[in-house]
Design an enzyme around this catalytic site. Structure first.
Site, PDB file in Angstrom:
ATOM      1  N   LYS A 170      65.617  68.360  50.431  1.00  0.00           N
ATOM      2  CA  LYS A 170      65.163  69.154  51.788  1.00  0.00           C
ATOM      3  C   LYS A 170      64.347  70.179  50.942  1.00  0.00           C
ATOM      4  O   LYS A 170      64.871  70.719  49.729  1.00  0.00           O
ATOM      5  CB  LYS A 170      66.479  69.646  52.532  1.00  0.00           C
ATOM      6  CG  LYS A 170      67.035  68.713  53.184  1.00  0.00           C
ATOM      7  CD  LYS A 170      68.241  69.269  53.877  1.00  0.00           C
ATOM      8  CE  LYS A 170      69.012  68.346  54.949  1.00  0.00           C
ATOM      9  NZ  LYS A 170      68.223  67.850  56.261  1.00  0.00           N
TER      10      LYS A 170
ATOM     11  N   ARG B  45      72.515  58.636  60.416  1.00  0.00           N
ATOM     12  CA  ARG B  45      72.515  57.328  61.191  1.00  0.00           C
ATOM     13  C   ARG B  45      72.872  56.072  60.110  1.00  0.00           C
ATOM     14  O   ARG B  45      73.320  55.171  60.776  1.00  0.00           O
ATOM     15  CB  ARG B  45      70.969  57.039  61.550  1.00  0.00           C
ATOM     16  CG  ARG B  45      69.859  56.828  60.509  1.00  0.00           C
ATOM     17  CD  ARG B  45      68.673  57.070  61.229  1.00  0.00           C
ATOM     18  NE  ARG B  45      68.285  58.558  61.453  1.00  0.00           N
ATOM     19  CZ  ARG B  45      67.161  58.758  61.977  1.00  0.00           C
ATOM     20  NH1 ARG B  45      66.347  58.084  61.923  1.00  0.00           N
ATOM     21  NH2 ARG B  45      66.981  60.113  62.067  1.00  0.00           N
TER      22      ARG B  45
END
Length: 514
Positions: free
Chosen positions: A278, A361
């Site tokens: 990130k 996920r």
């Protein structure tokens, strides 16, 4: 701050201040008649004429300091036609912030006034009580320069003119318990990632179990890998901190064979993005990426406050409830998963990992498969701070809900809305799965930039058993904020705790053939 109840004629009420509620354009004296009986000076207070009753308006009126009720805080509710439960929440929150500012030791609320507001009387009482607590939250564990902690009243009391109504008393207790659960969630999500690790969360789960009689199960990274959870393993491979798969269970007596309501909460205690790193700006906020797991902790604190394993059933928690929390960090390392790697999930389906920053996920899909095999849930609901795309689509106030049937989606929206948790339903259309098709595996873990929230939900749907009732809550927007709101001073909000509480209390109706 303790919750108390006072019974008797208004002339016997005692508190440093009493909250009075008034609608704009209506006679304040008629709306606050019980308070005028106990504080006659209110009827002739000149400042009473200056109060308009506008939504969010507060006014402090002073009587003689030696009398039983020396102060009144008037709380404006706006136009009666525009009134909602959110109006009451914000009004109470503003009044409690004023109590903190003035360092008022004890606070009273006339129950009859609350019961007379539009809507259900018990709901009004519950919302008023929880809203009295939430704005007073602080997280100052690491503050060393403040000479004294922020002031908090010692108690808040509900005044009953006659016998204490058990329904309203129980509603108040639910509000108090919900606030305790939200405070725990806020503490965990606001906590720095060097403290709030997966092993720390296991400790917290075991403390809840010891205090309230719940059952806890835990798996280490070695056990997770050995069980075949390759998707989960791919996320923690780069982390030094040991991962955990946690399960905490509340089971009322006689319900051991009942199909449970299972909540699965994402517990990424810090998310760097892994090899798909990130940007550094605001990365510190990624301690909040365990907001889904944090909400489950809050739910079980609430159940515990309402009586725990031994007594919560008498408070309405008559269903078997299980929280499953896959907990890990997502870190870059020489052992970390690379973009392009292919892993095999617990379900046997293979996944091409295109972006290691779509890690939530991956841990959820294995946790959901495990939960279905272990517990055969009647309904399974996962919740996660899953996609930035949801924040772009719905903003910071609203979460997305996806569901396999209309009854489940409507229940989440209605029950959540009742307590101020707002949801908007998004579609689970299979046509979007085209973006997740892989040339080398059964699926990719991300699609294109468009429809990112839907793609993430469709990815998870591949791991839901045929015929299983399932909902996915993407709480990325409302779980954590960098600006103050009336009910939350900063940071973690505790969003979804009360939604889960509502589902645990009321259950989910069967689908109507959709």
């Amino acid at each position: 701050m303790d919750l108390r109840f006072q019974r008797g004629p208004s002339g016997e009420w005692k508190a440093s201040v009493v909250l009075a509620f008034a609608f704009k354009g209506e006679d304040i004296r008629k709306q606050a008649q019980a308070l005028i009986d106990v504080a006659p000076w209110l009827d002739i207070a000149p400042a009473l004429n200056d109060f308009t009753g506008a939504a969010g308006e507060t006014g402090v009126l002073y009587g003689h300091p030696k009398i039983a009720i020396p102060r009144i805080i008037l709380c404006g509710l706006g136009e009666r036609e525009s009134y909602t439960a959110e109006t009451l929440r914000k009004s109470v929150a503003a009044a409690m912030q004023k109590c903190r500012e003035l360092k008022l030791e004890t606070v009273g609320i006339d129950v009859q006034t609350l019961a007379g507001l539009p809507g259900d009387a018990a709901r009004n009482v519950e919302e008023a009580v929880v809203s009295a607590y939430l704005p007073l939250y602080t997280y100052e564990r690491f503050r060393t320069t403040r000479k004294e902690p922020l002031f908090t009243p010692s108690w808040i009391s509900l005044f009953f003119a006659e016998d204490i109504d058990s329904t309203l008393r129980d509603a108040a207790r639910r509000g108090e318990s919900a606030a305790a659960g939200i405070f725990l969630t806020r503490d965990l999500v606001n906590g720095p990632a060097n403290l709030v690790t997966p092993s720390f969360l296991e400790e917290q789960a075991r403390k809840l179990a010891a205090r309230y009689g719940f059952t806890v199960r835990s798996m280490t990274r070695q056990e997770i890998a050995a069980a075949g959870m390759g998707a989960f393993e791919s996320v923690f491979k780069g982390a030094v901190e040991d991962a955990r798969l946690l399960a905490i269970e509340y089971c009322p007596r006689g319900m051991e064979k009942e199909q449970p309501l299972v909540f699965v909460g994402k517990g990424v205690t810090f998310d760097t993005g892994g090899i798909s790193l990130k940007p550094s700006a605001n990365m510190g906020d990624m301690k909040s990426d365990m907001g889904g797991a944090g909400a489950i902790f809050g739910l079980f604190e609430t159940i515990g406050q309402m009586g725990g394993q031994a007594g919560a059933a008498s408070a309405g928690f008559t269903r078997r409830v299980i929280g499953v929390m896959p907990c890990t960090e997502n870190m870059p390392d020489g052992q970390a998963t690379r973009p392009g790697d292919v892993v095999t999930s617990l379900s046997g389906q293979t996944i091409e990992i295109i972006n290691t920053d779509a890690e939530g996920r991956l841990i959820l899909c294995d946790a959901m498969t495990w939960a279905q095999r272990e517990y055969d849930p009647a309904v399974m609901v996962d919740l996660a701070t899953l996609t930035g795309a949801c924040l772009i689509a719905l903003g910071t106030d609203v979460a997305a809900v996806f569901a396999t049937d209309d009854a489940l989606a409507d229940t989440v929206r209605t029950r959540g809305g009742d307590v101020g948790d707002l949801y908007w339903r998004l579609p689970l259309w299979d046509r979007y799965f085209e973006d997740l098709k892989s040339d080398v595996a059964d699926m990719k873990n991300v699609g294109g930039r468009e429809g990112g929230t839907i793609n993430a939900a469709l990815f998870l749907k591949q791991f839901v058993d045929e015929g299983r009732r399932w909902a996915h809550l993407d709480i990325a927007g409302p779980a954590y904020r960098n600006k103050k709101s009336p009910l939350c001073p900063f940071g973690a909000t505790g969003f979804a705790v009360r939604t889960l509480m509502q589902l645990a209390l009321h259950g989910v109706p069967e689908p109507s053939g959709d």
